[in-house]
Design a protein around this motif. Structure first.
Motif, PDB file in Angstrom:
ATOM      1  N   ALA A 115       0.850  -1.197   0.000  1.00  0.00           N
ATOM      2  CA  ALA A 115       0.000   0.000   0.000  1.00  0.00           C
ATOM      3  C   ALA A 115       0.883   1.244   0.000  1.00  0.00           C
ATOM      4  CB  ALA A 115      -0.923  -0.015   1.213  1.00  0.00           C
ATOM      5  N   THR A 116       1.876   1.222  -0.892  1.00  0.00           N
ATOM      6  CA  THR A 116       2.915   2.253  -0.902  1.00  0.00           C
ATOM      7  C   THR A 116       2.572   3.481  -1.726  1.00  0.00           C
ATOM      8  OG1 THR A 116       3.931   0.854  -2.597  1.00  0.00           O
ATOM      9  CG2 THR A 116       4.871   0.766  -0.392  1.00  0.00           C
ATOM     10  N   GLY A 117       1.431   3.460  -2.432  1.00  0.00           N
ATOM     11  CA  GLY A 117       1.022   4.641  -3.187  1.00  0.00           C
ATOM     12  C   GLY A 117       1.904   4.923  -4.387  1.00  0.00           C
ATOM     13  N   LEU A 118       2.014   6.206  -4.710  1.00  0.00           N
ATOM     14  CA  LEU A 118       2.759   6.640  -5.882  1.00  0.00           C
ATOM     15  C   LEU A 118       3.956   7.489  -5.487  1.00  0.00           C
ATOM     16  CD1 LEU A 118      -0.268   7.773  -8.101  1.00  0.00           C
ATOM     17  CD2 LEU A 118       0.942   5.581  -8.200  1.00  0.00           C
ATOM     18  N   SER A 119       4.962   7.490  -6.333  1.00  0.00           N
ATOM     19  CA  SER A 119       6.118   8.349  -6.126  1.00  0.00           C
ATOM     20  C   SER A 119       5.741   9.788  -6.472  1.00  0.00           C
ATOM     21  CB  SER A 119       7.264   7.905  -7.032  1.00  0.00           C
ATOM     22  OG  SER A 119       6.888   8.080  -8.396  1.00  0.00           O
ATOM     23  N   LYS A 120       6.619  10.722  -6.143  1.00  0.00           N
ATOM     24  CA  LYS A 120       6.384  12.118  -6.515  1.00  0.00           C
ATOM     25  C   LYS A 120       6.284  12.245  -8.030  1.00  0.00           C
ATOM     26  CE  LYS A 120       8.560  14.473  -2.601  1.00  0.00           C
ATOM     27  NZ  LYS A 120       9.641  15.407  -2.208  1.00  0.00           N
ATOM     28  N   GLY A 121       5.452  13.176  -8.470  1.00  0.00           N
ATOM     29  CA  GLY A 121       5.279  13.369  -9.903  1.00  0.00           C
ATOM     30  C   GLY A 121       6.478  14.033 -10.555  1.00  0.00           C
ATOM     31  N   THR A 122       6.537  13.907 -11.856  1.00  0.00           N
ATOM     32  CA  THR A 122       7.600  14.552 -12.626  1.00  0.00           C
ATOM     33  C   THR A 122       7.051  15.051 -13.953  1.00  0.00           C
ATOM     34  OG1 THR A 122       9.748  14.232 -13.702  1.00  0.00           O
ATOM     35  CG2 THR A 122       8.315  12.312 -13.555  1.00  0.00           C
ATOM     36  N   LEU A 123       7.573  16.167 -14.405  1.00  0.00           N
ATOM     37  CA  LEU A 123       7.193  16.725 -15.703  1.00  0.00           C
ATOM     38  C   LEU A 123       7.979  16.081 -16.837  1.00  0.00           C
ATOM     39  CD1 LEU A 123       7.129  20.483 -14.647  1.00  0.00           C
ATOM     40  CD2 LEU A 123       5.135  19.012 -15.024  1.00  0.00           C
ATOM     41  N   GLY A 124       9.048  15.375 -16.487  1.00  0.00           N
ATOM     42  CA  GLY A 124       9.887  14.751 -17.508  1.00  0.00           C
ATOM     43  C   GLY A 124      10.778  15.735 -18.229  1.00  0.00           C
ATOM     44  N   LEU A 125      11.136  16.824 -17.561  1.00  0.00           N
ATOM     45  CA  LEU A 125      11.964  17.861 -18.186  1.00  0.00           C
ATOM     46  C   LEU A 125      13.374  17.849 -17.598  1.00  0.00           C
ATOM     47  CD1 LEU A 125       9.385  20.806 -18.094  1.00  0.00           C
ATOM     48  CD2 LEU A 125       9.818  19.197 -19.966  1.00  0.00           C
ATOM     49  N   ALA A 126      14.342  18.105 -18.449  1.00  0.00           N
ATOM     50  CA  ALA A 126      15.741  18.084 -18.010  1.00  0.00           C
ATOM     51  C   ALA A 126      16.030  19.157 -16.970  1.00  0.00           C
ATOM     52  CB  ALA A 126      16.661  18.266 -19.223  1.00  0.00           C
ATOM     53  N   GLU A 127      15.305  20.279 -17.028  1.00  0.00           N
ATOM     54  CA  GLU A 127      15.600  21.396 -16.138  1.00  0.00           C
ATOM     55  C   GLU A 127      14.868  21.314 -14.791  1.00  0.00           C
ATOM     56  OE1 GLU A 127      12.503  23.126 -19.100  1.00  0.00           O
ATOM     57  OE2 GLU A 127      14.038  21.558 -19.042  1.00  0.00           O
ATOM     58  N   GLU A 128      14.137  20.254 -14.540  1.00  0.00           N
ATOM     59  CA  GLU A 128      13.395  20.162 -13.282  1.00  0.00           C
ATOM     60  C   GLU A 128      14.292  20.297 -12.063  1.00  0.00           C
ATOM     61  OE1 GLU A 128       9.851  17.452 -12.656  1.00  0.00           O
ATOM     62  OE2 GLU A 128      10.476  16.807 -14.657  1.00  0.00           O
ATOM     63  N   ALA A 129      15.424  19.614 -12.065  1.00  0.00           N
ATOM     64  CA  ALA A 129      16.319  19.651 -10.911  1.00  0.00           C
ATOM     65  C   ALA A 129      16.768  21.073 -10.593  1.00  0.00           C
ATOM     66  CB  ALA A 129      17.537  18.761 -11.169  1.00  0.00           C
ATOM     67  N   ALA A 233       5.155   3.374  -6.265  1.00  0.00           N
ATOM     68  CA  ALA A 233       6.314   3.326  -5.368  1.00  0.00           C
ATOM     69  C   ALA A 233       6.529   1.896  -4.897  1.00  0.00           C
ATOM     70  CB  ALA A 233       6.092   4.260  -4.188  1.00  0.00           C
ATOM     71  N   ALA A 234       7.018   1.071  -5.801  1.00  0.00           N
ATOM     72  CA  ALA A 234       7.136  -0.360  -5.489  1.00  0.00           C
ATOM     73  C   ALA A 234       8.329  -0.983  -6.195  1.00  0.00           C
ATOM     74  CB  ALA A 234       5.846  -1.076  -5.882  1.00  0.00           C
ATOM     75  N   GLU A 235       9.463  -0.315  -6.151  1.00  0.00           N
ATOM     76  CA  GLU A 235      10.662  -0.824  -6.810  1.00  0.00           C
ATOM     77  C   GLU A 235      11.189  -2.094  -6.158  1.00  0.00           C
ATOM     78  OE1 GLU A 235      10.312   2.162  -5.485  1.00  0.00           O
ATOM     79  OE2 GLU A 235      10.289   3.581  -7.164  1.00  0.00           O
ATOM     80  N   PHE A 236      10.781  -2.353  -4.943  1.00  0.00           N
ATOM     81  CA  PHE A 236      11.294  -3.493  -4.170  1.00  0.00           C
ATOM     82  C   PHE A 236      10.575  -4.802  -4.489  1.00  0.00           C
ATOM     83  CE2 PHE A 236       7.940  -1.322  -1.879  1.00  0.00           C
ATOM     84  CZ  PHE A 236       7.079  -2.372  -1.564  1.00  0.00           C
ATOM     85  N   LEU A 237       9.532  -4.766  -5.298  1.00  0.00           N
ATOM     86  CA  LEU A 237       8.747  -5.971  -5.546  1.00  0.00           C
ATOM     87  C   LEU A 237       9.476  -6.966  -6.439  1.00  0.00           C
ATOM     88  CD1 LEU A 237       5.159  -4.536  -6.161  1.00  0.00           C
ATOM     89  CD2 LEU A 237       6.080  -5.564  -4.087  1.00  0.00           C
ATOM     90  N   PRO A 238       9.228  -8.257  -6.251  1.00  0.00           N
ATOM     91  CA  PRO A 238       9.825  -9.250  -7.153  1.00  0.00           C
ATOM     92  C   PRO A 238       9.225  -9.142  -8.548  1.00  0.00           C
ATOM     93  CG  PRO A 238       8.244 -10.281  -5.650  1.00  0.00           C
ATOM     94  CD  PRO A 238       8.426  -8.876  -5.177  1.00  0.00           C
ATOM     95  N   GLU A 239      10.019  -9.454  -9.551  1.00  0.00           N
ATOM     96  CA  GLU A 239       9.574  -9.332 -10.940  1.00  0.00           C
ATOM     97  C   GLU A 239       8.427 -10.289 -11.266  1.00  0.00           C
ATOM     98  OE1 GLU A 239      12.853  -9.771 -13.571  1.00  0.00           O
ATOM     99  OE2 GLU A 239      13.895  -7.958 -12.856  1.00  0.00           O
TER     100      GLU A 239
END
Length: 297
Positions: A115-129, A233-239
């Motif tokens: 029940a980890t929900g979603l990661s923070k959103g991103t615009l997908g732009l190089a200048e975001e950082a 937000a579930a990078e830890f899950l098995p494939e």
């Protein structure tokens, strides 16, 4: 440190806390893990018009988070803190499953709820950082007051975005939502059907460039609050765990995944609508399904 439970819930947002409470009330030993404080996205949400408070007004996110947390602890749920980095188990068979955290702890459980929900959103732009902390935000209640009386943009029209836009409208000089047309947007908030393709400004954010179906236009904005480009937000899950094309976890009507004793609830599951009531209903169904699964094994 290693501990054993009947159920391990990963994520202490509304879906996770509700699932944990349901399982604990049935007499199961439950651990609910979160890398931050219990409440999930609720912690950063102000007044929620669909939820009434005891005084006849509307409850805010922290109030609801506190209520759900109290219900969980009163039911006997053990709350733990740690970032889960790995989930291992028997594949499609009945557990036990092992949950490992970045802090080096290991917990085993007969069943697991994601029940980890979603990661923070991103615009997908190089200048975001470049604009992170200088006009790029993901939390209206946290950063909205910094832009009092100034124009701001909300990227996205679905999920939590309308609530965040409504909150920003109280303090900001002008609020524009960028994204596909939606059935219900806050009154007084401008809407532009398009997508943000660039951020501009030499001293913090000053403009966002929006691409529509027929043109590009530059809109004054001191901040952009991002609610698009979110991922599970579930990078830890098995494939081996089944997911849809966007990476969300595929479940049946009870929240069961492709593994017999792993369940998913809330925004991380495929088909979730990203509403509070839906997350709580998801957690309730998953809790009930877990009790049935474990009581019959």
């Amino acid at each position: 440190m290693s501990t054993s439970f009947d159920v391990i819930v990963i994520g202490a947002g509304p879906a996770g806390l509700t699932a944990a409470t349901g399982a604990a009330r049935a007499g199961l030993k439950v651990l609910c893990l979160d890398k931050l404080a219990p409440g999930g996205a609720l912690i950063n949400l102000a007044e929620l018009h669909e939820v009434a408070s005891a005084d006849g007004g509307h409850a805010d996110g922290p109030q609801i988070a506190s209520q759900l947390t109290d219900e969980a602890t009163e039911a006997g749920v053990e709350l733990g803190f740690g970032e889960v980095v790995k989930l291992t188990g028997p594949g499609a068979d009945v557990g036990p499953w092992t949950v490992e955290t970045a802090e080096g702890e290991q917990h085993t459980g007969r069943a697991v709820v994601i029940a980890t929900g979603l990661s923070k959103g991103t615009l997908g732009l190089a200048e975001e950082a470049e604009y992170d902390g200088r006009g790029l935000s993901h939390c209206a209640s946290c950063d909205g007051p910094l832009y009092a009386g100034r124009p701001v943009v909300v990227a996205g029209t679905e999920g939590w975005a309308p609530r965040e836009a409504a909150e920003l409208q109280v303090v900001a000089g002008d609020v524009t939502m960028i994204g596909k047309p939606a059935a219900s947007l806050p009154d007084g908030v401008h809407h532009l059907d398009g997508r943000i393709v660039a951020l501009e400004g030499s001293d913090g954010l000053q403009f966002v460039v929006v691409e529509t179906s027929c043109a590009r236009k530059s809109i004054p904005a001191s901040a952009v609050f991002v609610y698009v480009g979110q991922s599970p937000a579930a990078e830890f899950l098995p494939e081996t765990l089944a997911r849809d094309a966007t990476g969300n976890i595929v479940v049946d009507e009870g929240g069961r995944t492709s593994a017999a004793t792993v369940f998913a609830a809330g925004d991380v599951r495929a088909g979730a609508r990203h509403y509070l009531a839906d997350a709580i209903a998801d957690g309730r169904r998953a809790g009930q399904a877990i009790v049935t699964a474990l009581k019959t094994n």
